[in-house]
Design a protein around this motif. Structure first.
Motif, mmCIF file in Angstrom:
data_model
loop_
_atom_site.group_PDB
_atom_site.id
_atom_site.type_symbol
_atom_site.label_atom_id
_atom_site.label_comp_id
_atom_site.label_asym_id
_atom_site.label_seq_id
_atom_site.Cartn_x
_atom_site.Cartn_y
_atom_site.Cartn_z
ATOM 1 N N THR A 52 0.840 -1.203 0.000
ATOM 2 C CA THR A 52 0.000 0.000 0.000
ATOM 3 C C THR A 52 0.873 1.250 0.000
ATOM 4 O O THR A 52 0.635 2.188 -0.776
ATOM 5 C CB THR A 52 -0.951 0.004 1.208
ATOM 6 O OG1 THR A 52 -1.745 -1.189 1.176
ATOM 7 C CG2 THR A 52 -1.863 1.224 1.186
ATOM 8 N N ASP A 72 -7.411 -7.721 4.893
ATOM 9 C CA ASP A 72 -6.470 -7.006 4.032
ATOM 10 C C ASP A 72 -7.032 -5.688 3.512
ATOM 11 O O ASP A 72 -6.326 -4.677 3.465
ATOM 12 C CB ASP A 72 -6.070 -7.875 2.838
ATOM 13 C CG ASP A 72 -5.162 -9.031 3.220
ATOM 14 O OD1 ASP A 72 -4.822 -9.159 4.413
ATOM 15 O OD2 ASP A 72 -4.801 -9.812 2.316
ATOM 16 N N CYS A 73 -8.302 -5.688 3.115
ATOM 17 C CA CYS A 73 -8.899 -4.466 2.573
ATOM 18 C C CYS A 73 -8.972 -3.365 3.632
ATOM 19 O O CYS A 73 -8.782 -2.185 3.334
ATOM 20 C CB CYS A 73 -10.271 -4.741 1.972
ATOM 21 S SG CYS A 73 -11.454 -5.473 3.124
ATOM 22 N N THR A 74 -9.208 -3.741 4.871
ATOM 23 C CA THR A 74 -9.254 -2.772 5.966
ATOM 24 C C THR A 74 -7.856 -2.246 6.250
ATOM 25 O O THR A 74 -7.666 -1.035 6.452
ATOM 26 C CB THR A 74 -9.844 -3.412 7.240
ATOM 27 O OG1 THR A 74 -11.146 -3.915 6.937
ATOM 28 C CG2 THR A 74 -9.925 -2.417 8.376
ATOM 29 N N ALA A 76 -5.341 -1.999 4.134
ATOM 30 C CA ALA A 76 -4.979 -1.097 3.037
ATOM 31 C C ALA A 76 -5.690 0.244 3.164
ATOM 32 O O ALA A 76 -5.089 1.299 2.958
ATOM 33 C CB ALA A 76 -5.301 -1.744 1.689
ATOM 34 N N ALA A 77 -6.962 0.226 3.524
ATOM 35 C CA ALA A 77 -7.723 1.475 3.665
ATOM 36 C C ALA A 77 -7.179 2.331 4.801
ATOM 37 O O ALA A 77 -7.032 3.553 4.655
ATOM 38 C CB ALA A 77 -9.200 1.160 3.908
ATOM 39 N N TRP A 94 -8.984 6.504 -5.563
ATOM 40 C CA TRP A 94 -9.624 5.249 -5.183
ATOM 41 C C TRP A 94 -9.387 4.246 -6.290
ATOM 42 O O TRP A 94 -9.776 4.460 -7.445
ATOM 43 C CB TRP A 94 -11.118 5.466 -4.985
ATOM 44 C CG TRP A 94 -11.872 4.188 -4.822
ATOM 45 C CD1 TRP A 94 -12.710 3.633 -5.735
ATOM 46 C CD2 TRP A 94 -11.823 3.289 -3.720
ATOM 47 N NE1 TRP A 94 -13.193 2.441 -5.255
ATOM 48 C CE2 TRP A 94 -12.672 2.199 -4.021
ATOM 49 C CE3 TRP A 94 -11.143 3.280 -2.511
ATOM 50 C CZ2 TRP A 94 -12.857 1.133 -3.158
ATOM 51 C CZ3 TRP A 94 -11.342 2.213 -1.653
ATOM 52 C CH2 TRP A 94 -12.192 1.155 -1.975
ATOM 53 N N THR A 98 -8.440 -4.690 -4.033
ATOM 54 C CA THR A 98 -7.824 -5.157 -2.797
ATOM 55 C C THR A 98 -6.374 -5.509 -3.094
ATOM 56 O O THR A 98 -5.978 -5.658 -4.241
ATOM 57 C CB THR A 98 -8.544 -6.389 -2.240
ATOM 58 O OG1 THR A 98 -8.479 -7.439 -3.212
ATOM 59 C CG2 THR A 98 -9.987 -6.084 -1.897
ATOM 60 N N ARG A 99 -5.611 -5.672 -2.046
ATOM 61 C CA ARG A 99 -4.178 -5.942 -2.230
ATOM 62 C C ARG A 99 -3.895 -7.354 -1.909
ATOM 63 O O ARG A 99 -3.705 -7.948 -1.096
ATOM 64 C CB ARG A 99 -3.392 -4.977 -1.367
ATOM 65 C CG ARG A 99 -3.731 -3.580 -1.800
ATOM 66 C CD ARG A 99 -2.855 -2.574 -1.146
ATOM 67 N NE ARG A 99 -3.412 -1.264 -1.298
ATOM 68 C CZ ARG A 99 -3.493 -0.580 -2.406
ATOM 69 N NH1 ARG A 99 -3.027 -1.052 -3.503
ATOM 70 N NH2 ARG A 99 -3.996 0.620 -2.453
#
Length: 99
Positions: A52, A72-74, A76-77, A94, A98-99
């Motif tokens: 990220t 993972d998405c949380t 990265a955010a 944006w 997802t990573r």
């Protein structure tokens, strides 16, 4: 992206992560991770955070995270949000992935 001040994002709630990013005098990412799931997912958490930061162009920062089982998405955010705050930027991009 240049980190110029401290930026924080996230909470200490279950399934979340709190991320703190600060400027670093050295040209490196200094990453500290504390996690309730470090044994199982520590390498993946590290990978997501570094990817990220790389995607955002952050090459120098002190990053401290306390993870409570975030996806993972949380992760990265929260890293993105803290980085934008630490860079004092609001030109959010944006990517929707997802990573």
């Amino acid at each position: 992206m240049q980190i110029v001040t401290m930026g924080v994002a996230g909470t200490m709630e279950s399934s979340d992560i709190i991320v703190r990013i600060e400027p670093n005098d050295k040209q490196e990412i200094n990453l500290t991770i504390e996690s309730t799931v470090m044994q199982q997912f520590g390498k993946q958490i590290d990978r997501v955070i570094r990817k990220t930061l790389e995607d955002l162009g952050v090459t120098s920062a002190i990053v401290s995270v306390v993870d409570k089982g975030a996806l993972d998405c949380t992760i990265a955010a929260r890293v993105s949000c803290a980085a934008y705050r630490a860079a004092q930027r609001s030109d959010y991009v944006w990517n929707g992935g997802t990573r």
